[in-house]
Design a protein around this motif. Sequence first.
Motif, PDB file in Angstrom:
ATOM      1  N   UNK A  11       4.140   9.968  -1.362  1.00 19.49           N
ATOM      2  CA  UNK A  11       2.819  10.489  -0.983  1.00 19.49           C
ATOM      3  C   UNK A  11       2.851  11.084   0.420  1.00 19.49           C
ATOM      4  N   UNK A  12       1.903  11.959   0.683  1.00 19.56           N
ATOM      5  CA  UNK A  12       1.803  12.605   1.994  1.00 19.56           C
ATOM      6  C   UNK A  12       0.358  12.587   2.462  1.00 19.56           C
ATOM      7  N   UNK A  13       0.179  12.439   3.754  1.00 18.52           N
ATOM      8  CA  UNK A  13      -1.178  12.516   4.312  1.00 18.52           C
ATOM      9  C   UNK A  13      -1.777  13.902   4.100  1.00 18.52           C
ATOM     10  N   UNK A  14      -0.933  14.909   3.968  1.00 20.43           N
ATOM     11  CA  UNK A  14      -1.414  16.278   3.800  1.00 20.43           C
ATOM     12  C   UNK A  14      -2.129  16.473   2.461  1.00 20.43           C
ATOM     13  N   UNK A  15      -1.913  15.543   1.518  1.00 20.76           N
ATOM     14  CA  UNK A  15      -2.485  15.681   0.179  1.00 20.76           C
ATOM     15  C   UNK A  15      -3.497  14.587  -0.120  1.00 20.76           C
ATOM     16  N   UNK A  48      17.890   6.116   1.941  1.00 21.19           N
ATOM     17  CA  UNK A  48      19.180   6.686   2.341  1.00 21.19           C
ATOM     18  C   UNK A  48      19.095   8.184   2.653  1.00 21.19           C
ATOM     19  N   UNK A  49      18.112   8.883   2.067  1.00 21.27           N
ATOM     20  CA  UNK A  49      17.937  10.312   2.325  1.00 21.27           C
ATOM     21  C   UNK A  49      16.455  10.660   2.255  1.00 21.27           C
ATOM     22  N   UNK A  50      16.061  11.655   3.036  1.00 23.65           N
ATOM     23  CA  UNK A  50      14.685  12.146   3.011  1.00 23.65           C
ATOM     24  C   UNK A  50      14.713  13.669   3.018  1.00 23.65           C
ATOM     25  N   UNK A  51      13.994  14.274   2.096  1.00 25.27           N
ATOM     26  CA  UNK A  51      13.803  15.727   2.069  1.00 25.27           C
ATOM     27  C   UNK A  51      12.308  15.955   2.299  1.00 25.27           C
ATOM     28  N   UNK A  52      11.950  16.161   3.560  1.00 29.86           N
ATOM     29  CA  UNK A  52      10.540  16.301   3.920  1.00 29.86           C
ATOM     30  C   UNK A  52       9.884  17.497   3.237  1.00 29.86           C
ATOM     31  N   UNK A  96       9.217  16.411  -0.183  1.00 26.00           N
ATOM     32  CA  UNK A  96       8.630  15.062  -0.224  1.00 26.00           C
ATOM     33  C   UNK A  96       9.475  14.098  -1.059  1.00 26.00           C
ATOM     34  N   UNK A  97      10.776  14.339  -1.125  1.00 27.77           N
ATOM     35  CA  UNK A  97      11.667  13.494  -1.925  1.00 27.77           C
ATOM     36  C   UNK A  97      12.362  12.470  -1.043  1.00 27.77           C
ATOM     37  N   UNK A  98      12.402  11.263  -1.569  1.00 27.97           N
ATOM     38  CA  UNK A  98      13.070  10.162  -0.879  1.00 27.97           C
ATOM     39  C   UNK A  98      14.095   9.575  -1.841  1.00 27.97           C
ATOM     40  N   UNK A  99      15.327   9.430  -1.354  1.00 26.30           N
ATOM     41  CA  UNK A  99      16.393   8.802  -2.133  1.00 26.30           C
ATOM     42  C   UNK A  99      16.626   7.416  -1.555  1.00 26.30           C
ATOM     43  N   UNK A 147       0.823  -1.193   0.000  1.00 29.41           N
ATOM     44  CA  UNK A 147       0.000   0.000   0.000  1.00 29.41           C
ATOM     45  C   UNK A 147       0.852   1.234   0.000  1.00 29.41           C
ATOM     46  N   UNK A 148       0.686   2.048   0.998  1.00 29.71           N
ATOM     47  CA  UNK A 148       1.367   3.332   1.012  1.00 29.71           C
ATOM     48  C   UNK A 148       2.028   3.596   2.356  1.00 29.71           C
ATOM     49  N   UNK A 149       3.259   4.078   2.303  1.00 30.57           N
ATOM     50  CA  UNK A 149       3.933   4.613   3.480  1.00 30.57           C
ATOM     51  C   UNK A 149       4.161   6.086   3.161  1.00 30.57           C
ATOM     52  N   UNK A 150       3.484   6.935   3.862  1.00 32.89           N
ATOM     53  CA  UNK A 150       3.566   8.375   3.601  1.00 32.89           C
ATOM     54  C   UNK A 150       4.909   8.939   4.056  1.00 32.89           C
ATOM     55  N   UNK A 151       5.281  10.054   3.446  1.00 30.66           N
ATOM     56  CA  UNK A 151       6.553  10.714   3.745  1.00 30.66           C
ATOM     57  C   UNK A 151       6.715  10.947   5.240  1.00 30.66           C
ATOM     58  N   UNK A 152       5.603  11.217   5.927  1.00 27.78           N
ATOM     59  CA  UNK A 152       5.655  11.493   7.358  1.00 27.78           C
ATOM     60  C   UNK A 152       6.105  10.277   8.170  1.00 27.78           C
ATOM     61  N   UNK A 153       6.004   9.074   7.593  1.00 28.26           N
ATOM     62  CA  UNK A 153       6.330   7.837   8.308  1.00 28.26           C
ATOM     63  C   UNK A 153       7.593   7.143   7.804  1.00 28.26           C
ATOM     64  N   UNK A 154       8.206   7.687   6.776  1.00 23.20           N
ATOM     65  CA  UNK A 154       9.408   7.073   6.204  1.00 23.20           C
ATOM     66  C   UNK A 154      10.616   7.459   7.040  1.00 23.20           C
ATOM     67  N   UNK A 155      11.505   6.498   7.255  1.00 23.09           N
ATOM     68  CA  UNK A 155      12.720   6.730   8.031  1.00 23.09           C
ATOM     69  C   UNK A 155      13.943   6.229   7.275  1.00 23.09           C
ATOM     70  N   UNK A 156      15.078   6.876   7.512  1.00 19.89           N
ATOM     71  CA  UNK A 156      16.348   6.421   6.948  1.00 19.89           C
ATOM     72  C   UNK A 156      16.568   4.966   7.385  1.00 19.89           C
TER      73      UNK A 156
END
Length: 152
Positions: free
Chosen positions: A147-151, A115-119, A122-125, A13-22
Amino acid sequence: MLDVHRTDNLPRGTICIEDIEIGMKRHLRKQVTDRDIELFAEISTDHNPVHLDDDYAQDTIFEGRIAHGMLTAGLISAVIGEQLPGHGTVYLGQSLKFLAPVRPGDMVMAEVEVTEIDHAKRRVTMHTRCEVDGKNVLKGEAVVLAPSRKFD
């Protein structure tokens, strides 16, 4: 044969940017079949005989048929689009280095690791790789818009 194994018990499913961790990882395993190669040749219009003709392929550097490199790379896309971040993810870029051939019948393990997150953007590397029998056959890096919960 598709056998999805994740590093934890989260559903697809979906893991939103707010929940993603390095360090988060997800992976899947898929056995590449002759049918997969034939279908990929049809879809991509890449009918190179190294993928489709046993006799031709035997006389190449690979000494036998191999799967299209982009078929293997497509498994990375499956992990990103289905698991991490998952549904709603937009691919922004992917680098690939092909290290070894994938042959019909090979079980490929495709894995992504954050490896990287730019909240703010909303970019994830992610480091991306595919392996067969514990040997890397592909490696690279993906950048995605998560994806983000905000959207929602």
